[in-house]
Write a protein that holds these residues in place. Structure first.
Motif, PDB file in Angstrom:
ATOM      1  N   ASN A 183      51.660 -30.658  51.720  1.00  0.00           N
ATOM      2  CA  ASN A 183      50.223 -30.946  50.799  1.00  0.00           C
ATOM      3  C   ASN A 183      49.080 -30.227  51.439  1.00  0.00           C
ATOM      4  O   ASN A 183      48.163 -30.809  49.762  1.00  0.00           O
ATOM      5  N   ILE A 184      48.719 -29.696  52.012  1.00  0.00           N
ATOM      6  CA  ILE A 184      47.300 -28.269  52.269  1.00  0.00           C
ATOM      7  C   ILE A 184      47.903 -27.831  50.070  1.00  0.00           C
ATOM      8  O   ILE A 184      46.435 -27.338  50.096  1.00  0.00           O
ATOM      9  N   VAL A 185      48.794 -27.573  49.858  1.00  0.00           N
ATOM     10  CA  VAL A 185      48.478 -26.799  48.722  1.00  0.00           C
ATOM     11  C   VAL A 185      48.940 -28.261  47.820  1.00  0.00           C
ATOM     12  O   VAL A 185      48.359 -28.597  45.934  1.00  0.00           O
ATOM     13  N   LEU A 186      49.741 -29.136  47.565  1.00  0.00           N
ATOM     14  CA  LEU A 186      50.060 -30.427  46.534  1.00  0.00           C
ATOM     15  C   LEU A 186      48.849 -31.255  46.634  1.00  0.00           C
ATOM     16  O   LEU A 186      48.127 -31.452  45.297  1.00  0.00           O
ATOM     17  N   ASN A 187      47.954 -31.815  48.031  1.00  0.00           N
ATOM     18  CA  ASN A 187      47.179 -32.731  47.508  1.00  0.00           C
ATOM     19  C   ASN A 187      45.752 -31.521  46.654  1.00  0.00           C
ATOM     20  O   ASN A 187      45.001 -31.902  46.016  1.00  0.00           O
ATOM     21  N   ARG A 188      45.535 -29.904  47.625  1.00  0.00           N
ATOM     22  CA  ARG A 188      45.096 -29.253  46.099  1.00  0.00           C
ATOM     23  C   ARG A 188      44.674 -29.422  44.377  1.00  0.00           C
ATOM     24  O   ARG A 188      44.175 -29.191  43.777  1.00  0.00           O
ATOM     25  N   LEU A 189      46.493 -28.813  44.393  1.00  0.00           N
ATOM     26  CA  LEU A 189      46.913 -29.424  43.055  1.00  0.00           C
ATOM     27  C   LEU A 189      45.959 -30.931  42.499  1.00  0.00           C
ATOM     28  O   LEU A 189      45.749 -31.266  41.191  1.00  0.00           O
ATOM     29  N   ALA A 190      46.671 -31.945  43.245  1.00  0.00           N
ATOM     30  CA  ALA A 190      46.325 -33.200  42.711  1.00  0.00           C
ATOM     31  C   ALA A 190      44.779 -33.326  41.837  1.00  0.00           C
ATOM     32  O   ALA A 190      45.044 -33.996  41.577  1.00  0.00           O
ATOM     33  N   GLN A 191      44.372 -32.795  43.517  1.00  0.00           N
ATOM     34  CA  GLN A 191      42.869 -32.753  42.649  1.00  0.00           C
ATOM     35  C   GLN A 191      41.829 -32.599  41.285  1.00  0.00           C
ATOM     36  O   GLN A 191      41.390 -32.351  40.727  1.00  0.00           O
ATOM     37  N   LYS A 192      43.260 -31.601  41.305  1.00  0.00           N
ATOM     38  CA  LYS A 192      42.473 -31.107  39.402  1.00  0.00           C
ATOM     39  C   LYS A 192      43.282 -32.452  38.236  1.00  0.00           C
ATOM     40  O   LYS A 192      42.053 -32.359  37.169  1.00  0.00           O
ATOM     41  N   PHE A 193      43.127 -33.261  38.905  1.00  0.00           N
ATOM     42  CA  PHE A 193      43.845 -34.412  38.292  1.00  0.00           C
ATOM     43  C   PHE A 193      42.608 -35.550  39.088  1.00  0.00           C
ATOM     44  O   PHE A 193      43.025 -37.370  39.067  1.00  0.00           O
ATOM     45  N   ASN A 194      41.577 -34.703  39.575  1.00  0.00           N
ATOM     46  CA  ASN A 194      40.567 -35.892  40.418  1.00  0.00           C
ATOM     47  C   ASN A 194      41.527 -37.115  41.823  1.00  0.00           C
ATOM     48  O   ASN A 194      41.118 -38.574  41.637  1.00  0.00           O
ATOM     49  N   LYS A 195      42.578 -37.053  42.415  1.00  0.00           N
ATOM     50  CA  LYS A 195      43.411 -37.499  42.824  1.00  0.00           C
ATOM     51  C   LYS A 195      43.344 -37.405  43.802  1.00  0.00           C
ATOM     52  O   LYS A 195      43.208 -35.462  44.162  1.00  0.00           O
ATOM     53  N   ASN A 196      43.324 -37.363  45.052  1.00  0.00           N
ATOM     54  CA  ASN A 196      42.943 -36.713  46.837  1.00  0.00           C
ATOM     55  C   ASN A 196      44.544 -36.264  46.882  1.00  0.00           C
ATOM     56  O   ASN A 196      44.964 -34.974  47.605  1.00  0.00           O
ATOM     57  N   PHE A 197      45.570 -37.065  46.554  1.00  0.00           N
ATOM     58  CA  PHE A 197      46.862 -36.499  46.428  1.00  0.00           C
ATOM     59  C   PHE A 197      47.550 -37.243  45.171  1.00  0.00           C
ATOM     60  O   PHE A 197      47.268 -37.887  44.709  1.00  0.00           O
ATOM     61  N   ASP A 198      48.855 -36.543  45.238  1.00  0.00           N
ATOM     62  CA  ASP A 198      50.033 -36.543  44.695  1.00  0.00           C
ATOM     63  C   ASP A 198      51.177 -38.226  45.029  1.00  0.00           C
ATOM     64  O   ASP A 198      51.792 -37.545  45.963  1.00  0.00           O
ATOM     65  N   GLU A 199      50.739 -39.105  44.616  1.00  0.00           N
ATOM     66  CA  GLU A 199      51.098 -40.406  45.049  1.00  0.00           C
ATOM     67  C   GLU A 199      52.501 -40.379  45.013  1.00  0.00           C
ATOM     68  O   GLU A 199      52.955 -40.371  43.589  1.00  0.00           O
ATOM     69  N   ASN A 200      53.898 -40.905  45.703  1.00  0.00           N
ATOM     70  CA  ASN A 200      54.897 -41.112  45.688  1.00  0.00           C
ATOM     71  C   ASN A 200      55.482 -39.736  44.791  1.00  0.00           C
ATOM     72  O   ASN A 200      56.537 -39.826  44.277  1.00  0.00           O
ATOM     73  N   GLY A 201      54.714 -38.190  44.886  1.00  0.00           N
ATOM     74  CA  GLY A 201      55.220 -37.191  44.116  1.00  0.00           C
ATOM     75  C   GLY A 201      55.066 -37.648  42.406  1.00  0.00           C
ATOM     76  O   GLY A 201      55.787 -36.743  41.661  1.00  0.00           O
ATOM     77  N   ASP A 202      54.245 -38.352  42.210  1.00  0.00           N
ATOM     78  CA  ASP A 202      54.875 -39.103  40.766  1.00  0.00           C
ATOM     79  C   ASP A 202      54.447 -37.972  39.718  1.00  0.00           C
ATOM     80  O   ASP A 202      54.777 -37.551  37.998  1.00  0.00           O
ATOM     81  N   LEU A 203      53.382 -36.872  39.820  1.00  0.00           N
ATOM     82  CA  LEU A 203      53.117 -35.936  39.735  1.00  0.00           C
ATOM     83  C   LEU A 203      54.213 -34.847  38.935  1.00  0.00           C
ATOM     84  O   LEU A 203      54.213 -34.819  37.655  1.00  0.00           O
ATOM     85  N   ALA A 204      54.038 -34.276  40.185  1.00  0.00           N
ATOM     86  CA  ALA A 204      55.118 -33.379  40.035  1.00  0.00           C
ATOM     87  C   ALA A 204      56.111 -34.094  39.480  1.00  0.00           C
ATOM     88  O   ALA A 204      57.329 -32.547  39.141  1.00  0.00           O
ATOM     89  N   ARG A 205      56.486 -34.541  39.573  1.00  0.00           N
ATOM     90  CA  ARG A 205      58.462 -35.843  38.993  1.00  0.00           C
ATOM     91  C   ARG A 205      57.987 -35.213  37.308  1.00  0.00           C
ATOM     92  O   ARG A 205      58.625 -35.152  37.006  1.00  0.00           O
ATOM     93  N   LYS A 206      56.936 -35.462  36.901  1.00  0.00           N
ATOM     94  CA  LYS A 206      56.598 -35.189  35.682  1.00  0.00           C
ATOM     95  C   LYS A 206      56.876 -33.728  35.151  1.00  0.00           C
ATOM     96  O   LYS A 206      56.958 -33.805  34.068  1.00  0.00           O
ATOM     97  N   GLY A 207      56.408 -32.592  35.728  1.00  0.00           N
ATOM     98  CA  GLY A 207      56.791 -31.215  35.789  1.00  0.00           C
ATOM     99  C   GLY A 207      57.414 -30.806  35.695  1.00  0.00           C
ATOM    100  O   GLY A 207      58.679 -31.083  35.534  1.00  0.00           O
ATOM    101  N   ALA A 208      57.959 -29.529  35.007  1.00  0.00           N
ATOM    102  CA  ALA A 208      59.362 -29.228  34.850  1.00  0.00           C
ATOM    103  C   ALA A 208      59.341 -27.911  35.741  1.00  0.00           C
ATOM    104  O   ALA A 208      58.339 -26.801  36.145  1.00  0.00           O
ATOM    105  N   ILE A 209      60.162 -27.254  36.682  1.00  0.00           N
ATOM    106  CA  ILE A 209      60.653 -26.001  37.362  1.00  0.00           C
ATOM    107  C   ILE A 209      60.585 -24.168  36.847  1.00  0.00           C
ATOM    108  O   ILE A 209      61.160 -24.318  35.669  1.00  0.00           O
TER     109      ILE A 209
END
Length: 347
Positions: A183-209
């Motif tokens: 979360n120290i990494v994922l939360n920091r990335l979520a903050q770029k979307f003005n979110k404290n964290f990526d709820e359920n991993g929904d943002l990550a789910r939209k991305g490509a590896i």
């Protein structure tokens, strides 16, 4: 032998202050009951202070150490009053980690326990990590003593917090180590979307590896090292964050989630673990849990919300009880120190 204690935990992901009031009783074995627990989200000004604490001057850091101690004491006092709690034997506080460099013989968790004592009047135990570091250990992970004495029915206990760490039995000894940042990494990335964290991993789910990024992440030297080993934010600043620059954020999130799932499943499969208790805020990241399940046949046990959210605060309360009785509360097999010991300053 029965004790009632309050445990305080502030994780590196800054999602709030966990407060857990629990009863511990020892007959043949220790057992516990969580009597009351809650998470207090940090106000914006406190989240900012703690996030920037690594950049403070020595004088400013000492000031924050005291100020945060009084803040913790105030919140505990409110928790006690609001819930009309009685018969509190002690308060055990982890504090908030600013620096963690065991190879240089120091670790720093701010929040002066003496200030908590001033605010509450109860005995306070704090600074659980420093003694272990001075004894040649990593000062982490500390929760394995609780895994050993309170959660021994599982092959392993795995926490998904700012960092992921695991505790398991190997050759009759309890070992533990940090696996990877989460979360120290994922939360920091979520903050770029003005979110404290990526709820359920929904943002990550939209991305490509990003396969190139994934290869670089999985090739980091830390992952090939044997235990004991631990991680801190300084390590992320050096080894992780630079790799994520110039990568589209959702792709960075998807790739980092894949990376974490890979590292965790590697540990699970290598140790042939049959059932693992998962706790910590990252357990709510359903995308990450799905990824881990895909990569291992082991049973991933997700307990009731109270244990997911408060297991670490519960165990720090327990560590306080053990320290209060001068019993071992840090396992050398987990931290790499020269001996098992009873750690924590008492005031």
């Amino acid at each position: 032998m029965r004790f009632q204690a309050i445990g305080l935990m502030s994780g590196t992901s800054l999602d709030g202050l966990d407060i857990c009031f629990a009863a511990f009783e020892k007959q043949n074995d220790w057992n516990f009951q969580i009597l009351k627990a809650e998470t207090l989200p940090y106000p914006e000004n406190w989240e900012e202070k703690l996030r920037n604490s690594i950049h403070l001057s020595p004088e400013e850091l000492l000031e924050l150490h005291a100020e945060y101690g009084f803040y913790l004491g105030e919140k505990v006092r409110e928790f006690i009053d609001n819930n009309q709690l009685e018969h509190i034997d002690l308060i055990a506080s982890h504090g908030h980690t600013v620096f963690h460099q065991p190879q240089r013989k120091f670790t720093l968790q701010i929040g002066d326990g003496r200030a908590i004592k001033v605010q509450t009047g109860s005995p306070v135990i704090y600074d659980f990590r420093s003694q272990d570091v001075l004894m040649g250990g990593n000062g982490a992970p500390l929760v394995p003593i609780g895994d050993e004495l309170l959660f021994s029915e599982y092959d392993a206990c795995l926490n998904l917090g700012g960092f992921s760490n695991i505790s398991l039995k190997q050759d009759g000894k309890r070992i533990a180590f940090d696996i990877a940042p989460v979360n120290i990494v994922l939360n920091r990335l979520a903050q770029k979307f003005n979110k404290n964290f990526d709820e359920n991993g929904d943002l990550a789910r939209k991305g490509a590896i990003d396969q190139d990024l994934l290869t670089k992440l999985n090739s980091i030297e830390f992952y090939s090292r044997s235990h004991p080993k631990s991680l801190g934010i300084e390590w992320c600043c050096e080894h992780i964050f630079p790799l994520l620059e110039n990568i589209e954020t959702v792709n960075a999130m998807a790739t980092f989630t894949e990376h974490v799932a890979h590292q965790i499943s590697e540990v699970i499969n290598k140790n042939n673990l049959q059932n693992i208790l998962f706790t910590g805020g990252g357990t709510y990241n359903t995308f990450l849990i799905e990824k881990i399940r895909e990569k291992t046949e082991s049973a991933i046990i997700i307990p009731e919300k109270e244990i997911i959210d408060f297991k670490e605060a519960l165990i720090f309360a327990f560590m306080g009880v053990l320290r209060f009785n001068n019993e071992i509360n840090v396992l050398a097999s987990a931290t790499g120190s020269t001996a098992d010991h009873s750690s924590g300053l008492i005031c």
